[in-house]
Motif scaffolding. Structure first.
Motif, PDB file in Angstrom:
ATOM      1  N   ALA A   1       0.829  -1.207   0.000  1.00 48.90           N
ATOM      2  CA  ALA A   1       0.000   0.000   0.000  1.00 48.90           C
ATOM      3  C   ALA A   1       0.860   1.252   0.000  1.00 48.90           C
ATOM      4  N   GLU A   2       0.191   2.367  -0.229  1.00 45.07           N
ATOM      5  CA  GLU A   2       0.884   3.647  -0.318  1.00 45.07           C
ATOM      6  C   GLU A   2       1.595   4.006   0.977  1.00 45.07           C
ATOM      7  N   ASP A   3       1.097   3.549   2.123  1.00 44.98           N
ATOM      8  CA  ASP A   3       1.738   3.874   3.403  1.00 44.98           C
ATOM      9  C   ASP A   3       2.747   2.819   3.840  1.00 44.98           C
ATOM     10  N   GLY A   4       3.005   1.820   2.988  1.00 43.82           N
ATOM     11  CA  GLY A   4       4.023   0.820   3.288  1.00 43.82           C
ATOM     12  C   GLY A   4       3.490  -0.474   3.867  1.00 43.82           C
ATOM     13  N   ARG A   5       2.255  -0.476   4.327  1.00 42.73           N
ATOM     14  CA  ARG A   5       1.679  -1.739   4.783  1.00 42.73           C
ATOM     15  C   ARG A   5       1.361  -2.622   3.571  1.00 42.73           C
TER      16      ARG A   5
ATOM     17  N   VAL B   1      -5.153  -6.075   5.845  1.00 39.13           N
ATOM     18  CA  VAL B   1      -4.173  -4.987   5.850  1.00 39.13           C
ATOM     19  C   VAL B   1      -3.208  -5.238   7.010  1.00 39.13           C
ATOM     20  N   SER B   2      -1.932  -5.353   6.709  1.00 34.63           N
ATOM     21  CA  SER B   2      -0.952  -5.711   7.739  1.00 34.63           C
ATOM     22  C   SER B   2      -0.801  -4.604   8.781  1.00 34.63           C
ATOM     23  N   ARG B   3      -0.447  -5.021   9.983  1.00 34.53           N
ATOM     24  CA  ARG B   3      -0.168  -4.059  11.054  1.00 34.53           C
ATOM     25  C   ARG B   3       1.140  -3.329  10.800  1.00 34.53           C
ATOM     26  N   ASP B   4       2.132  -4.059  10.312  1.00 29.48           N
ATOM     27  CA  ASP B   4       3.471  -3.503  10.135  1.00 29.48           C
ATOM     28  C   ASP B   4       3.743  -3.198   8.672  1.00 29.48           C
TER      29      ASP B   4
ATOM     30  N   GLU C   1      13.576 -11.120   6.321  1.00 26.97           N
ATOM     31  CA  GLU C   1      13.170 -11.762   7.570  1.00 26.97           C
ATOM     32  C   GLU C   1      11.990 -11.029   8.201  1.00 26.97           C
ATOM     33  N   HIS C   2      12.051  -9.706   8.209  1.00 26.09           N
ATOM     34  CA  HIS C   2      10.941  -8.912   8.738  1.00 26.09           C
ATOM     35  C   HIS C   2       9.700  -9.063   7.863  1.00 26.09           C
ATOM     36  N   ASN C   3       9.882  -8.962   6.555  1.00 30.90           N
ATOM     37  CA  ASN C   3       8.732  -9.004   5.647  1.00 30.90           C
ATOM     38  C   ASN C   3       7.983 -10.338   5.715  1.00 30.90           C
ATOM     39  N   MET C   4       8.697 -11.395   6.048  1.00 27.88           N
ATOM     40  CA  MET C   4       8.050 -12.701   6.136  1.00 27.88           C
ATOM     41  C   MET C   4       7.154 -12.829   7.364  1.00 27.88           C
ATOM     42  N   THR C   5       7.098 -11.788   8.201  1.00 27.27           N
ATOM     43  CA  THR C   5       6.170 -11.774   9.344  1.00 27.27           C
ATOM     44  C   THR C   5       4.945 -10.898   9.095  1.00 27.27           C
ATOM     45  N   LEU C   6       4.865 -10.242   7.935  1.00 30.25           N
ATOM     46  CA  LEU C   6       3.841  -9.216   7.729  1.00 30.25           C
ATOM     47  C   LEU C   6       2.424  -9.764   7.682  1.00 30.25           C
TER      48      LEU C   6
ATOM     49  N   ASP D   1      -5.649   4.631  -2.395  1.00 33.92           N
ATOM     50  CA  ASP D   1      -5.355   4.240  -1.020  1.00 33.92           C
ATOM     51  C   ASP D   1      -5.804   2.800  -0.818  1.00 33.92           C
ATOM     52  N   GLN D   2      -4.839   1.881  -0.919  1.00 42.59           N
ATOM     53  CA  GLN D   2      -5.167   0.463  -0.829  1.00 42.59           C
ATOM     54  C   GLN D   2      -5.665   0.069   0.558  1.00 42.59           C
ATOM     55  N   THR D   3      -5.448   0.911   1.550  1.00 38.13           N
ATOM     56  CA  THR D   3      -5.931   0.616   2.906  1.00 38.13           C
ATOM     57  C   THR D   3      -7.285   1.253   3.184  1.00 38.13           C
ATOM     58  N   SER D   4      -7.867   1.890   2.194  1.00 44.95           N
ATOM     59  CA  SER D   4      -9.147   2.572   2.373  1.00 44.95           C
ATOM     60  C   SER D   4     -10.245   1.591   2.758  1.00 44.95           C
ATOM     61  N   THR D   5     -11.229   2.093   3.492  1.00 42.71           N
ATOM     62  CA  THR D   5     -12.390   1.266   3.832  1.00 42.71           C
ATOM     63  C   THR D   5     -13.567   1.515   2.894  1.00 42.71           C
TER      64      THR D   5
END
Length: 700
Positions: free
Chosen positions: A390-394, A412-415, A423-428, A556-560
């Motif tokens: 998404a545009e905000d990185g999630r 929508v991922s938290r992180d 390694e981090h991305n594999m937890t998203l 905004d891919q995180t839009s509702t």
């Protein structure tokens, strides 16, 4: 005893697009028992269910934000030209277990080959192929090549496939059956000559796989070994040559029903997931009913567990069991007679079905890695899952629940995604918000009459909202805990009133325009007695041919909230079907029915593979290109056709190489040993083999 006990009802009671055999083997003839969704969502009333009386239902509804459809498709260059290519391309192939073989196309079109958005993959559309033809058909100037077939040995110590001497031990070392989702990634530093391929294996059809003299228990064990997942290395001389699989390669892997999968997310460790074999509720053996999937930005593969219910015998008395199609009846394959865990009536295994129905994540680059099942994405009959940053990185993941009258979901991922930090991305996908979609049409209800005729404004379109199920780590559904939302996701979604869809299958976001495309395959029960009627997002009663939804989240891919329209209302205009092709003239397209898997080429054109055209418009299933922009928006061109009874799966488009890949699933499904209906891909007189195929320009 028969190798598989196909119920008598499959011959008389199956409604829908597929053959009765496919219905029985793939989804336990679920349509014969009626939809699992009995919720009353159309007027957003409370669910009338005694089992939910202790739970409150989310009251009211948030007004949908009116959004005008924007012109983001203008980011693509206009398609250059109009018209339809026709041809009678006929291809026939042959080959051996090492991946050799090809067939050349002979089709000629009425007009010159078109190249929407400047793609290098130019072709003249083939004519549709009659459903009784057992050929793999490609356009003139192209050839098809088997890459890997069912039974091909993956390891140095694997035996060669033998029709008359198959065993479970051999099958564990060979490529599995009914290849579905397929993805190919280039191996870094190989200069395009080596790649790693991931494939899942959805289900089996023992009566055409094995001689009838095979011991029934042996057949069961062979079938179990033919399920699961495969990772296979590929090689080629250069992009002008087809790939071949590499036997004994370092990354080759078969993942089986007795291999461990780690549960992740808030439901991991829940009492709902504990069994006598796993009292911690954190480790599951195997994956079942894998259908479509997706490639993550960090290079792992996602695979959707779809018709898992068909493998379990259950008490079938609870609302949760019934909502997923679980019942107290013998399964066709009888696995409950071989492994206790497949009989959920057994003490200690009541929760075993709750451990299936998730999105699986596999790392193809590490043969020692443990696959994951992500509870955060919810439990339902996932067709697959596809990710976009998404545009905000999630990261945002879309998934459809492939059953009549079920729903479309978004996670929508938290992180946030961190470039280079694998390694981090594999937890998203382990934590985040889960939503389900509600669609609202903008036309008067009287204009949506179930015929598929366009309303007066000339489009099926409107606005929508993503209704939260889990938000900021908390349940957004009154009366449900987070664990209940994520394990009994269908019940939680029922409670908030989403739109009942016509079998959402693949859901793909475009990386070019960020619009999202949803393949709604069909719904023969729409508008029938006691079932939900037509609405603007699902405008045809007894929807035989399906449609494709286009969603615009307006940057905004995180839009509702979102805007939507129907890109295609499928069918064959030449047979009198009411259709819509994005405004493009219906007489200038290839007929298409039952859209299933979706993909994009390098310049943003949409590609659709089909599953059910033989029972719909009477042609073999195929792969089609759709132009999304300019004057040619909605133009559908058929690129290939698969053999008799086959389904077109796992499309991959590499238009920079003028190449495409498909997995041909269940060719010759309606046959039997001694009376096979297909001999694809080897045409050696023995029987069909599900196969991954590459199509590229013919030599000479």
């Amino acid at each position: 005893m028969a190798l598989i006990d196909l119920p008598l009802l499959m011959k008389d009671s199956v409604r829908g697009k597929r053959s009765a055999v496919t219905c029985a083997l793939k989804c336990a003839s679920q349509c014969a028992f009626g939809p699992c969704n009995h919720s009353d969502n159309e007027t957003f009333r409370d669910i009338a269910s005694a089992a939910l009386t202790r739970r409150g239902v989310l009251g009211g509804s948030t007004a949908a934000l009116a959004i005008a459809l924007g012109g983001t498709q203008g980011a693509l260059a206009d398609g250059n030209g109009k018209g339809k290519g026709h041809g009678n391309g006929k291809g026939k192939g042959h080959g051996n277990g090492k991946g050799k073989g090809h067939g050349k196309g002979k089709g000629k079109g009425k007009s010159g080959a078109l190249a929407p958005n400047g793609t290098k993959l130019r072709f003249e559309a083939i004519s549709p192929v009659d459903a009784e033809v057992d050929e793999f058909t490609v356009p003139e100037g192209f050839a098809w090549h088997p890459i890997i077939r069912w039974g091909d040995p993956l390891f140095d110590d694997a035996p060669e496939f033998d029709w008359d001497a198959q065993s479970a031990e051999a099958q564990r070392l060979q490529f599995g059956y009914n290849n579905d989702y397929t993805e190919i990634q280039e191996i870094p530093g190989s200069h395009g000559k080596r790649a790693v391929m991931f494939v899942n294996h959805e289900y089996t059809n023992e009566p055409i796989m094995l001689p009838p003299t095979t011991d029934a228990e042996d057949a069961t064990m062979i079938g179990m070994a033919a399920h699961g997942l495969s990772v296979v290395e590929l090689e080629r001389k250069n992009k002008n040559f087809p790939y071949r699989y590499v036997r004994g390669a370092e990354l080759n892997r078969r993942i089986h029903l007795d291999d461990d999968y780690a549960l992740t997310g808030p439901a991991a460790g829940s009492d709902l997931l504990k069994t006598v074999d796993d009292p911690e509720g954190r480790t599951v053996q195997g994956t079942l009913g894998n259908c479509a999937g997706g490639l993550t930005p960090w290079g792992t593969l996602l695979s959707g567990e779809e018709n898992f219910h068909s493998y379990f015998r259950s008490a079938g008395t609870s609302e949760a069991e019934q909502r997923y199609g679980l019942a107290d009846r013998a399964t066709a394959r009888g696995w409950e007679n071989v492994e206790e865990r497949f009989d959920a009536r057994t003490e200690g295994y009541e929760n075993e079905p709750n451990r299936f129905g998730y999105i699986v994540e596999v790392d193809p680059w590490d043969p020692t890695s443990t696959p994951k099942k992500h509870t955060s994405l919810g439990r339902f009959k996932h067709e697959g899952a596809n990710v976009i940053v998404a545009e905000d990185g999630r990261v945002v993941t879309y998934s459809g629940d492939d059953e009549k009258f079920d729903y479309l979901y978004k996670f929508v991922s938290r992180d946030c995604y961190i470039e280079g930090d694998r390694e981090h991305n594999m937890t998203l996908l382990e934590n985040g918000d889960l939503y389900v979609a509600r669609f609202t049409g903008d036309s008067p209800a009287a204009e949506i009459d179930g015929s598929g005729e366009l309303p007066s404004d000339g489009e099926f379109d409107g606005t929508g909202e993503w209704l939260p199920l889990v938000l900021d780590g908390e349940s957004a559904v009154p009366g449900f805990t987070v664990e209940e939302v994520l394990v009994h996701t269908r019940l939680a979604a029922d409670a908030v009133g989403p739109t009942k869809m016509d079998r959402c299958e693949d859901v793909e976001p475009s990386l070019h325009t960020r619009r999202v495309y949803v393949a709604c395959t069909n719904n023969s029960d729409r508008g029938t007695d006691g079932k939900a009627g037509a609405d603007e997002a699902n405008p045809r009663t007894e929807n035989r041919d399906g449609h494709v939804v286009e969603i615009d989240e307006q940057g905004d891919q995180t839009s509702t909230t979102f805007a939507w329209s129907l890109l295609l209302v499928c069918g064959d205009p030449a047979q009198g079907d009411v259709t819509y092709f994005g405004g493009f003239p219906a007489e200038k397209v290839s007929p298409i029915s039952c859209p299933d898997n979706l993909a994009f080429d390098a310049v943003g054109n949409l590609w659709i593979s089909t599953d059910g055209q033989p029972s719909g418009i009477g042609f073999n299933d195929g792969l089609f290109r759709v132009t999304l922009n300019g004057e040619a928006r909605g133009r559908v061109e058929q690129f290939l056709s698969v053999p008799r009874d086959g389904e077109t799966c796992g499309p991959i488009i590499r238009d920079e190489d003028r190449s495409a890949f498909v997995s041909v699933q269940h060719p010759g499904e309606d046959g039997e040993w001694g009376a096979q209906r297909s001999y694809f891909p080897d045409y050696d007189g023995r029987g069909p083999k599900p196969t991954v195929v590459q199509v590229l320009p013919a030599k000479g």
